[in-house]
Every structure is written in structure tokens, then in C-alpha cells.
Design a protein around this motif. Structure first.
Motif, mmCIF file in Angstrom:
data_model
loop_
_atom_site.group_PDB
_atom_site.id
_atom_site.type_symbol
_atom_site.label_atom_id
_atom_site.label_comp_id
_atom_site.label_asym_id
_atom_site.label_seq_id
_atom_site.Cartn_x
_atom_site.Cartn_y
_atom_site.Cartn_z
ATOM 1 N N GLU A 134 0.819 -1.213 0.000
ATOM 2 C CA GLU A 134 0.000 0.000 0.000
ATOM 3 C C GLU A 134 0.857 1.270 0.000
ATOM 4 O O GLU A 134 0.598 2.216 -0.726
ATOM 5 C CB GLU A 134 -0.891 -0.035 1.244
ATOM 6 N N SER A 135 1.916 1.279 0.798
ATOM 7 C CA SER A 135 2.748 2.484 0.943
ATOM 8 C C SER A 135 3.870 2.560 -0.093
ATOM 9 O O SER A 135 4.470 3.610 -0.277
ATOM 10 C CB SER A 135 3.376 2.524 2.328
ATOM 11 N N GLN A 136 4.201 1.462 -0.729
ATOM 12 C CA GLN A 136 5.323 1.349 -1.670
ATOM 13 C C GLN A 136 6.669 1.660 -1.003
ATOM 14 O O GLN A 136 7.640 2.000 -1.673
ATOM 15 C CB GLN A 136 5.122 2.234 -2.894
ATOM 16 N N ASN A 137 6.739 1.546 0.325
ATOM 17 C CA ASN A 137 7.967 1.855 1.053
ATOM 18 C C ASN A 137 9.141 0.978 0.636
ATOM 19 O O ASN A 137 10.266 1.463 0.499
ATOM 20 C CB ASN A 137 7.767 1.708 2.565
ATOM 21 N N LEU A 138 8.901 -0.299 0.432
ATOM 22 C CA LEU A 138 9.995 -1.202 0.077
ATOM 23 C C LEU A 138 10.604 -0.804 -1.257
ATOM 24 O O LEU A 138 11.815 -0.658 -1.380
ATOM 25 C CB LEU A 138 9.494 -2.650 0.039
ATOM 26 N N LYS A 139 9.761 -0.603 -2.246
ATOM 27 C CA LYS A 139 10.229 -0.223 -3.578
ATOM 28 C C LYS A 139 10.994 1.105 -3.529
ATOM 29 O O LYS A 139 12.061 1.239 -4.118
ATOM 30 C CB LYS A 139 9.030 -0.114 -4.521
ATOM 31 N N LYS A 140 10.458 2.087 -2.828
ATOM 32 C CA LYS A 140 11.096 3.403 -2.729
ATOM 33 C C LYS A 140 12.421 3.350 -1.982
ATOM 34 O O LYS A 140 13.309 4.171 -2.219
ATOM 35 C CB LYS A 140 10.168 4.386 -2.012
ATOM 36 N N SER A 141 12.549 2.408 -1.052
ATOM 37 C CA SER A 141 13.747 2.367 -0.205
ATOM 38 C C SER A 141 14.963 1.765 -0.895
ATOM 39 O O SER A 141 16.084 1.908 -0.413
ATOM 40 C CB SER A 141 13.453 1.579 1.073
ATOM 41 N N ILE A 142 14.782 1.091 -2.019
ATOM 42 C CA ILE A 142 15.913 0.434 -2.687
ATOM 43 C C ILE A 142 16.816 1.493 -3.308
ATOM 44 O O ILE A 142 16.377 2.308 -4.110
ATOM 45 C CB ILE A 142 15.423 -0.571 -3.752
ATOM 46 N N GLY A 143 18.076 1.476 -2.895
ATOM 47 C CA GLY A 143 19.039 2.463 -3.378
ATOM 48 C C GLY A 143 20.439 2.102 -2.930
ATOM 49 O O GLY A 143 20.726 0.944 -2.614
ATOM 50 N N THR A 144 21.322 3.104 -2.892
ATOM 51 C CA THR A 144 22.706 2.875 -2.473
ATOM 52 C C THR A 144 23.023 3.678 -1.225
ATOM 53 O O THR A 144 22.434 4.726 -0.981
ATOM 54 C CB THR A 144 23.708 3.285 -3.571
ATOM 55 N N GLU A 145 23.969 3.159 -0.469
ATOM 56 C CA GLU A 145 24.523 3.866 0.681
ATOM 57 C C GLU A 145 26.028 3.649 0.661
ATOM 58 O O GLU A 145 26.483 2.519 0.450
ATOM 59 C CB GLU A 145 23.976 3.303 1.998
ATOM 60 N N THR A 146 26.786 4.708 0.864
ATOM 61 C CA THR A 146 28.225 4.567 0.983
ATOM 62 C C THR A 146 28.503 4.073 2.391
ATOM 63 O O THR A 146 27.964 4.601 3.358
ATOM 64 C CB THR A 146 28.931 5.913 0.749
ATOM 65 N N VAL A 147 29.316 3.041 2.502
ATOM 66 C CA VAL A 147 29.635 2.481 3.816
ATOM 67 C C VAL A 147 31.126 2.616 4.085
ATOM 68 O O VAL A 147 31.932 2.652 3.158
ATOM 69 C CB VAL A 147 29.210 0.998 3.926
ATOM 70 N N LYS A 148 31.468 2.692 5.362
ATOM 71 C CA LYS A 148 32.881 2.749 5.738
ATOM 72 C C LYS A 148 33.437 1.341 5.680
ATOM 73 O O LYS A 148 32.927 0.432 6.322
ATOM 74 C CB LYS A 148 33.040 3.328 7.138
ATOM 75 N N ALA A 149 34.481 1.173 4.900
ATOM 76 C CA ALA A 149 35.102 -0.140 4.756
ATOM 77 C C ALA A 149 36.441 -0.151 5.485
ATOM 78 O O ALA A 149 37.001 0.900 5.790
ATOM 79 C CB ALA A 149 35.310 -0.460 3.285
ATOM 80 N N ASP A 150 36.930 -1.333 5.770
ATOM 81 C CA ASP A 150 38.238 -1.460 6.408
ATOM 82 C C ASP A 150 39.319 -0.925 5.472
ATOM 83 O O ASP A 150 39.167 -0.922 4.258
ATOM 84 C CB ASP A 150 38.536 -2.929 6.724
ATOM 85 N N ASN A 151 40.404 -0.487 6.037
ATOM 86 C CA ASN A 151 41.572 -0.014 5.279
ATOM 87 C C ASN A 151 41.256 1.144 4.349
ATOM 88 O O ASN A 151 41.887 1.314 3.320
ATOM 89 C CB ASN A 151 42.193 -1.156 4.467
ATOM 90 N N ASP A 152 40.250 1.943 4.680
ATOM 91 C CA ASP A 152 39.900 3.132 3.905
ATOM 92 C C ASP A 152 39.627 2.809 2.430
ATOM 93 O O ASP A 152 39.984 3.562 1.542
ATOM 94 C CB ASP A 152 41.019 4.188 4.044
ATOM 95 N N GLU A 153 39.028 1.655 2.175
ATOM 96 C CA GLU A 153 38.694 1.268 0.804
ATOM 97 C C GLU A 153 37.300 1.761 0.431
ATOM 98 O O GLU A 153 36.504 2.101 1.292
ATOM 99 C CB GLU A 153 38.756 -0.256 0.667
ATOM 100 N N ALA A 154 37.021 1.768 -0.845
ATOM 101 C CA ALA A 154 35.707 2.192 -1.330
ATOM 102 C C ALA A 154 34.709 1.055 -1.141
ATOM 103 O O ALA A 154 35.036 -0.102 -1.353
ATOM 104 C CB ALA A 154 35.810 2.559 -2.800
ATOM 105 N N ALA A 155 33.492 1.407 -0.744
ATOM 106 C CA ALA A 155 32.439 0.392 -0.596
ATOM 107 C C ALA A 155 31.068 1.053 -0.683
ATOM 108 O O ALA A 155 30.858 2.122 -0.103
ATOM 109 C CB ALA A 155 32.582 -0.339 0.721
#
Length: 163
Positions: A48-69
Motif C-alpha cells: 500500500e505504501s510502496q515503502n519497500l520499492k522506494k527504499s531500494i538504493g545505495t549507501e556509501t559504507v565505511k570499509a576497512d583499510n579506507d577502501e571504497a564500498a
């Protein structure tokens, strides 16, 4: 400028400063992720709210050794309306039937905040949407990331290397 193998890319990445490497990789990962996001959104069950569909996206996360993730999938920040995917794991994997252990009733809250008491909850069938999307788009995502990294490296190397 042409990159013929992983050694060429590795050599180019060593010329570019570390902070820029992370920026380049995160940008490429995000651009590659757009393919996966579109596919996952098209496969996600729509409530009904379409929250799940709207929530799909990307987030930058902190990775070990200052790597990109970058993490791709339903986002779960409760304060932002577009990130209400906290229930995604229940949809993806399903649930078992539940009944109270020590209590006489299970307690839930509805949208208005009113408490609801039930004896048990029926199981919910799994409705996978992320795993099928990953499987279907894996090679396209990898190719997009490779192209994006190549474009940015070429641009940066032209800027930094003497002519």
C-alpha cells in the motif's frame, strides 16, 4: 589512452592519490548500481505504501583499510520516508509462523499506534526480489563499473601526466 589489462588499471590507480581512488571507485560503484536498483525495484512486491520499492538504493559504507564500498538494497533509516525498507529481509526470505513463548498474546502496533493482541501469526511466503535482481544484472553491473572506472582514470591521467 587504452587499458589492456588489470596491471594497467593498477598502475594508473597508483598515480592517482588515494582519496581520489576512493572517490573514483565509489562513483563507479554507484553508477553500476543503478542497473541493479532498477531491476530490484521492478521485482519488489508493492504494498500500500510502496515503502519497500522506494527504499531500494545505495549507501556509501565505511570499509576497512579506507577502501571504497557501496551497499545496494533497501535502506533502513526510519526518519526518512524514502528509507523505510526495514522489513525487506522478511519479504525476501519469508517468515515462520509465530506464537508467544511466555506471554498469552503477541502484541503489535497498527499505523495509529494502537496496540493489537493476537494468539499467533501465520507464516509469510518468501518473495525474493534482491537475489534474482543481482543474478540477472551481475555482468551488466560489472561492465558498467569497468567502463566508468576507465573513463575517470583516462580523464584523470590526461590531467596529471605530462604531455
Amino acid at each position: 589512452m587504452k587499458f589492456t589489462g588489470i596491471e594497467d588499471v593498477d598502475r594508473a590507480l597508483r598515480i592517482i592519490p588515494k582519496k581520489l581512488n576512493k572517490k573514483v571507485l565509489n562513483s563507479a560503484y554507484r553508477k553500476g548500481a543503478t542497473i541493479l536498483i532498477k531491476d530490484a525495484r521492478s521485482r519488489s512486491p508493492v504494498g500500500e505504501s510502496q515503502n519497500l520499492k522506494k527504499s531500494i538504493g545505495t549507501e556509501t559504507v565505511k570499509a576497512d583499510n579506507d577502501e571504497a564500498a557501496v551497499r545496494v538494497g533497501p535502506r533502513r533509516k526510519k526518519k526518512k520516508p524514502s528509507m523505510q525498507g526495514w522489513h525487506s529481509h522478511l519479504v525476501e526470505y519469508g517468515t515462520k509462523s509465530r506464537s508467544p513463548v511466555d506471554k498469552k498474546k503477541l502484541v503489535f502496533r497498527n499505523k495509529q499506534g494502537k496496540r493489537i493482541f493476537v494468539d499467533s501469526v501465520a507464516p509469510m511466503k518468501a518473495q525474493p526480489f534482491m537475489r534474482p535482481a543481482i543474478d540477472a544484472t551481475k555482468s551488466q553491473v560489472q561492465e558498467k563499473i569497468r567502463i566508468e572506472i576507465g573513463n575517470v582514470l583516462e580523464k584523470e591521467l590526461r590531467r596529471r601526466l605530462p604531455r
